[in-house]
Enzyme design. Sequence first.
Site: not given
Ligand code: LLP
Length: 419
Positions: A276, A312, A316, A342-343, A371
Amino acid sequence: MHHFDYRDHQLYCEEVPVARIAEAVGTPFYLYSHATLARHFTVFKASFSGADPLICYSAKANSSQALLTLFRQWGSGLDIVSGGELHRGLKAGFDPRRIVYSGVGKRVDEIDAAIGADILAFNIESLDELTLIDARAGALNRRARVSMRVNPDVDPKTHPYISTGLKQNKFGIDIDTALEGYRQARRMANIDIVGVDCHLGSQITTVEPFEQALAGLKALLQALRGENIPVQYLDMGGGLGIAYHEETPPEPKAYARPILKALKGTGLRLILEPGRVIVGNAGILVTRVLYRKRAGDKKFVIVDAGMNDLIRPTLYRAYHAIEPVTRRPGETITADVVGPICESGDFLALERPMADAAPGDLLAVMSAGAYGFVMSSNYCSRTRAAEVLVAGERFDLIRRRETLDDLVAGEQVPAWLSA
Ligand code: LLP
């Protein structure tokens, strides 16, 4: 800092007016800024300078071939969680020896592909998985490198759906039994132990959870030394949050400080899996207003992007700023920005104060680079959006909008039915 700014009331991405891109590719579309990606990647990496970390960009945040190619060119490795992401990574030219593979549910075919590619490490999430990887490596007459993904049982204080480092979460191996895992791994015929791994969760906006996790990891590393089980890598995962609205996440340097401190004198090479923080604020979703409507005091702005494009907010209750692509003087309204699905859960924003928007206007849904597209779907048989990359004065389509034929590609009607 990002490169989405107004000039003369027009939203630009770098040197290109966003409205011009909308004319060329239609809406909705995801738009990424090359200069922003480059800046985020460079600043993140530079925060750990001296440690020469291996950045394994987390493909799940945005796995576009064009973006992966950029990261590879900038020296990144890749954090993957599926055979699909392995395929994307190899296709984008990543050196397999810079790929780490996390995930609680690795399938046999995925494990075989990763062993075949000779990836840097499997981040092991259960002892069953470790046993299977040893067996598959043996069957393939290869060796497999592993790190244990330790669950340090700390609260990352983020949304429960994206916190992973608590005991009740399905991720990693409980830190108390990790040591036993290493002992077993050492006895396995086809396994090479290379590291210790952890990942606490995502959108973490303070450094404390990382500090707490490091304390546990340090104790484990010491125990490993005591048992003469050498490791080369410490993988701190991803998780550093970004500002969507009023969050004040730590600067990468402040995040790096405790990690570098813990690393000092250990001789370990650092691996990081940011997602992210690199791509989140480097992308927006551009959508067009279709209609407005009122129900009593309630106002709705109905747009052509829905929860199938950006889930998102629905999933969330995530906040994404919504800005007009063309700023005009006029009244401010409070409205729900909703999509065509339709939700009732199909919204991009609820009760949002915003500039009044008329049918035909373009809106930019900000901070949508992470994401966003990757979690999009074809629900309600909506074709998935186009993706565009801007670099300076140029813009290129990096994924064409899906066609109606794409929607049914791969389907077949059994012969007995089609007579
Ligand atoms: N490494 C692992 C093992 C992970 O599971 C994840 C994210 C990352 C690295 C990267 O994390 P970041 O730096 O992006 O925080 N869909 C959700 C976020 C799910 C994250 C899953 N794992 C959202 O839209 O907020």
